[in-house]
Motif scaffolding. Structure first.
Motif, PDB file in Angstrom:
ATOM      1  N   LEU A 154     -10.000   3.122 -15.816  1.00  0.00           N
ATOM      2  CA  LEU A 154     -10.677   2.986 -14.521  1.00  0.00           C
ATOM      3  C   LEU A 154     -11.894   3.899 -14.400  1.00  0.00           C
ATOM      4  O   LEU A 154     -12.861   3.551 -13.736  1.00  0.00           O
ATOM      5  CB  LEU A 154      -9.695   3.273 -13.393  1.00  0.00           C
ATOM      6  CG  LEU A 154      -8.541   2.282 -13.266  1.00  0.00           C
ATOM      7  CD1 LEU A 154      -7.526   2.761 -12.242  1.00  0.00           C
ATOM      8  CD2 LEU A 154      -9.054   0.892 -12.934  1.00  0.00           C
ATOM      9  N   ARG A 155     -11.857   5.048 -15.036  1.00  0.00           N
ATOM     10  CA  ARG A 155     -12.990   5.988 -14.980  1.00  0.00           C
ATOM     11  C   ARG A 155     -14.246   5.432 -15.653  1.00  0.00           C
ATOM     12  O   ARG A 155     -15.348   5.902 -15.399  1.00  0.00           O
ATOM     13  CB  ARG A 155     -12.617   7.308 -15.640  1.00  0.00           C
ATOM     14  CG  ARG A 155     -11.740   8.182 -14.806  1.00  0.00           C
ATOM     15  CD  ARG A 155     -11.552   9.557 -15.457  1.00  0.00           C
ATOM     16  NE  ARG A 155     -10.683  10.374 -14.651  1.00  0.00           N
ATOM     17  CZ  ARG A 155      -9.389  10.578 -14.897  1.00  0.00           C
ATOM     18  NH1 ARG A 155      -8.829  10.046 -15.958  1.00  0.00           N
ATOM     19  NH2 ARG A 155      -8.662  11.320 -14.101  1.00  0.00           N
ATOM     20  N   LYS A 156     -14.102   4.458 -16.499  1.00  0.00           N
ATOM     21  CA  LYS A 156     -15.254   3.879 -17.201  1.00  0.00           C
ATOM     22  C   LYS A 156     -16.081   2.983 -16.291  1.00  0.00           C
ATOM     23  O   LYS A 156     -17.215   2.655 -16.609  1.00  0.00           O
ATOM     24  CB  LYS A 156     -14.782   3.109 -18.434  1.00  0.00           C
ATOM     25  CG  LYS A 156     -14.165   4.028 -19.469  1.00  0.00           C
ATOM     26  CD  LYS A 156     -13.660   3.272 -20.655  1.00  0.00           C
ATOM     27  CE  LYS A 156     -13.020   4.250 -21.643  1.00  0.00           C
ATOM     28  NZ  LYS A 156     -12.386   3.596 -22.752  1.00  0.00           N
ATOM     29  N   VAL A 157     -15.501   2.564 -15.167  1.00  0.00           N
ATOM     30  CA  VAL A 157     -16.214   1.696 -14.228  1.00  0.00           C
ATOM     31  C   VAL A 157     -16.956   2.584 -13.232  1.00  0.00           C
ATOM     32  O   VAL A 157     -16.353   3.363 -12.500  1.00  0.00           O
ATOM     33  CB  VAL A 157     -15.230   0.753 -13.505  1.00  0.00           C
ATOM     34  CG1 VAL A 157     -15.969  -0.129 -12.510  1.00  0.00           C
ATOM     35  CG2 VAL A 157     -14.457  -0.094 -14.516  1.00  0.00           C
ATOM     36  N   ALA A 158     -18.286   2.462 -13.216  1.00  0.00           N
ATOM     37  CA  ALA A 158     -19.126   3.350 -12.404  1.00  0.00           C
ATOM     38  C   ALA A 158     -18.921   3.147 -10.907  1.00  0.00           C
ATOM     39  O   ALA A 158     -18.891   4.112 -10.148  1.00  0.00           O
ATOM     40  CB  ALA A 158     -20.598   3.136 -12.755  1.00  0.00           C
ATOM     41  N   ALA A 159     -18.792   1.904 -10.466  1.00  0.00           N
ATOM     42  CA  ALA A 159     -18.644   1.614  -9.035  1.00  0.00           C
ATOM     43  C   ALA A 159     -18.166   0.181  -8.870  1.00  0.00           C
ATOM     44  O   ALA A 159     -18.214  -0.616  -9.808  1.00  0.00           O
ATOM     45  CB  ALA A 159     -19.971   1.806  -8.312  1.00  0.00           C
ATOM     46  N   THR A 160     -17.718  -0.114  -7.683  1.00  0.00           N
ATOM     47  CA  THR A 160     -17.378  -1.480  -7.316  1.00  0.00           C
ATOM     48  C   THR A 160     -18.497  -2.021  -6.446  1.00  0.00           C
ATOM     49  O   THR A 160     -18.905  -1.373  -5.480  1.00  0.00           O
ATOM     50  CB  THR A 160     -16.040  -1.539  -6.556  1.00  0.00           C
ATOM     51  OG1 THR A 160     -15.010  -1.047  -7.418  1.00  0.00           O
ATOM     52  CG2 THR A 160     -15.709  -2.960  -6.124  1.00  0.00           C
ATOM     53  N   VAL A 161     -19.005  -3.187  -6.794  1.00  0.00           N
ATOM     54  CA  VAL A 161     -20.083  -3.835  -6.052  1.00  0.00           C
ATOM     55  C   VAL A 161     -19.483  -5.018  -5.299  1.00  0.00           C
ATOM     56  O   VAL A 161     -18.929  -5.937  -5.916  1.00  0.00           O
ATOM     57  CB  VAL A 161     -21.201  -4.308  -7.008  1.00  0.00           C
ATOM     58  CG1 VAL A 161     -22.325  -4.965  -6.229  1.00  0.00           C
ATOM     59  CG2 VAL A 161     -21.714  -3.145  -7.851  1.00  0.00           C
ATOM     60  N   ALA A 162     -19.555  -4.985  -3.972  1.00  0.00           N
ATOM     61  CA  ALA A 162     -19.061  -6.093  -3.158  1.00  0.00           C
ATOM     62  C   ALA A 162     -20.107  -7.202  -3.171  1.00  0.00           C
ATOM     63  O   ALA A 162     -21.290  -6.957  -2.932  1.00  0.00           O
ATOM     64  CB  ALA A 162     -18.800  -5.629  -1.732  1.00  0.00           C
ATOM     65  N   VAL A 163     -19.656  -8.407  -3.481  1.00  0.00           N
ATOM     66  CA  VAL A 163     -20.548  -9.572  -3.516  1.00  0.00           C
ATOM     67  C   VAL A 163     -19.956 -10.682  -2.657  1.00  0.00           C
ATOM     68  O   VAL A 163     -18.768 -10.674  -2.343  1.00  0.00           O
ATOM     69  CB  VAL A 163     -20.775 -10.077  -4.968  1.00  0.00           C
ATOM     70  CG1 VAL A 163     -21.520  -9.038  -5.791  1.00  0.00           C
ATOM     71  CG2 VAL A 163     -19.463 -10.459  -5.638  1.00  0.00           C
ATOM     72  N   ASP A 164     -20.791 -11.639  -2.291  1.00  0.00           N
ATOM     73  CA  ASP A 164     -20.310 -12.740  -1.471  1.00  0.00           C
ATOM     74  C   ASP A 164     -19.463 -13.725  -2.267  1.00  0.00           C
ATOM     75  O   ASP A 164     -18.582 -14.372  -1.716  1.00  0.00           O
ATOM     76  CB  ASP A 164     -21.467 -13.461  -0.777  1.00  0.00           C
ATOM     77  CG  ASP A 164     -22.461 -14.062  -1.755  1.00  0.00           C
ATOM     78  OD1 ASP A 164     -22.587 -13.559  -2.885  1.00  0.00           O
ATOM     79  OD2 ASP A 164     -23.143 -15.031  -1.380  1.00  0.00           O
ATOM     80  N   ASP A 165     -19.691 -13.804  -3.587  1.00  0.00           N
ATOM     81  CA  ASP A 165     -18.989 -14.801  -4.403  1.00  0.00           C
ATOM     82  C   ASP A 165     -18.962 -14.343  -5.860  1.00  0.00           C
ATOM     83  O   ASP A 165     -20.017 -14.209  -6.485  1.00  0.00           O
ATOM     84  CB  ASP A 165     -19.711 -16.144  -4.271  1.00  0.00           C
ATOM     85  CG  ASP A 165     -19.066 -17.273  -5.033  1.00  0.00           C
ATOM     86  OD1 ASP A 165     -18.068 -17.062  -5.746  1.00  0.00           O
ATOM     87  OD2 ASP A 165     -19.572 -18.412  -4.916  1.00  0.00           O
ATOM     88  N   VAL A 166     -17.775 -14.095  -6.386  1.00  0.00           N
ATOM     89  CA  VAL A 166     -17.647 -13.638  -7.770  1.00  0.00           C
ATOM     90  C   VAL A 166     -18.148 -14.685  -8.761  1.00  0.00           C
ATOM     91  O   VAL A 166     -18.710 -14.341  -9.794  1.00  0.00           O
ATOM     92  CB  VAL A 166     -16.187 -13.213  -8.072  1.00  0.00           C
ATOM     93  CG1 VAL A 166     -15.915 -13.123  -9.555  1.00  0.00           C
ATOM     94  CG2 VAL A 166     -15.915 -11.868  -7.434  1.00  0.00           C
ATOM     95  N   ASP A 167     -17.977 -15.965  -8.450  1.00  0.00           N
ATOM     96  CA  ASP A 167     -18.479 -17.000  -9.362  1.00  0.00           C
ATOM     97  C   ASP A 167     -20.000 -16.939  -9.475  1.00  0.00           C
ATOM     98  O   ASP A 167     -20.559 -17.064 -10.569  1.00  0.00           O
ATOM     99  CB  ASP A 167     -18.033 -18.395  -8.911  1.00  0.00           C
ATOM    100  CG  ASP A 167     -16.527 -18.582  -9.034  1.00  0.00           C
ATOM    101  OD1 ASP A 167     -15.916 -17.995  -9.961  1.00  0.00           O
ATOM    102  OD2 ASP A 167     -15.955 -19.312  -8.209  1.00  0.00           O
TER     103      ASP A 167
END
Length: 115
Positions: A59-72
């Protein structure tokens, strides 16, 4: 793909005391859930994670979570731009996500709230 915001990922040893601190500074109540042996508290723009070191190491390798309107849509935009999709899209407790490795080597989670 529309980016709606970002979440800062923080790995902590003591989820209870950390959650209390972040609830106070963010002025928000934590949303709690478990995923893959990791306890998570989402507080405002912070995602606190606590669990086995072997899980946290990933999990530490992931810099941040980016919220998006649609993962597709994120998947299409990212792959067209040269990113490699390491995981997903997959369902999560609140929607779907994917993990992308950008051409510069940065790793980000992209998440939506679709069900």
């Amino acid at each position: 793909m529309e980016i709606l915001g970002t979440t800062l990922r923080v790995c902590v040893d003591d989820l209870e005391s950390s959650t209390a601190f972040y609830e106070r500074i963010a002025g928000a109540t934590a949303l709690r859930f478990e995923r893959g042996g990791v306890s998570v508290a989402a507080v405002g723009c912070f995602l606190l994670m606590s669990g086995p070191e072997e899980e946290l190491e990933v999990l530490r390798k992931v810099a941040a979570t980016v919220a998006v309107d649609d993962v597709d849509a994120a998947y299409a935009t990212l792959t067209e731009a040269g990113a490699t999709i390491a995981v997903g899209p997959v369902p999560t407790p609140v929607g779907r996500n994917l993990i992308a490795v950008h051409p510069d080597g940065s790793v980000f989670e992209y998440a939506d709230q679709r069900r």
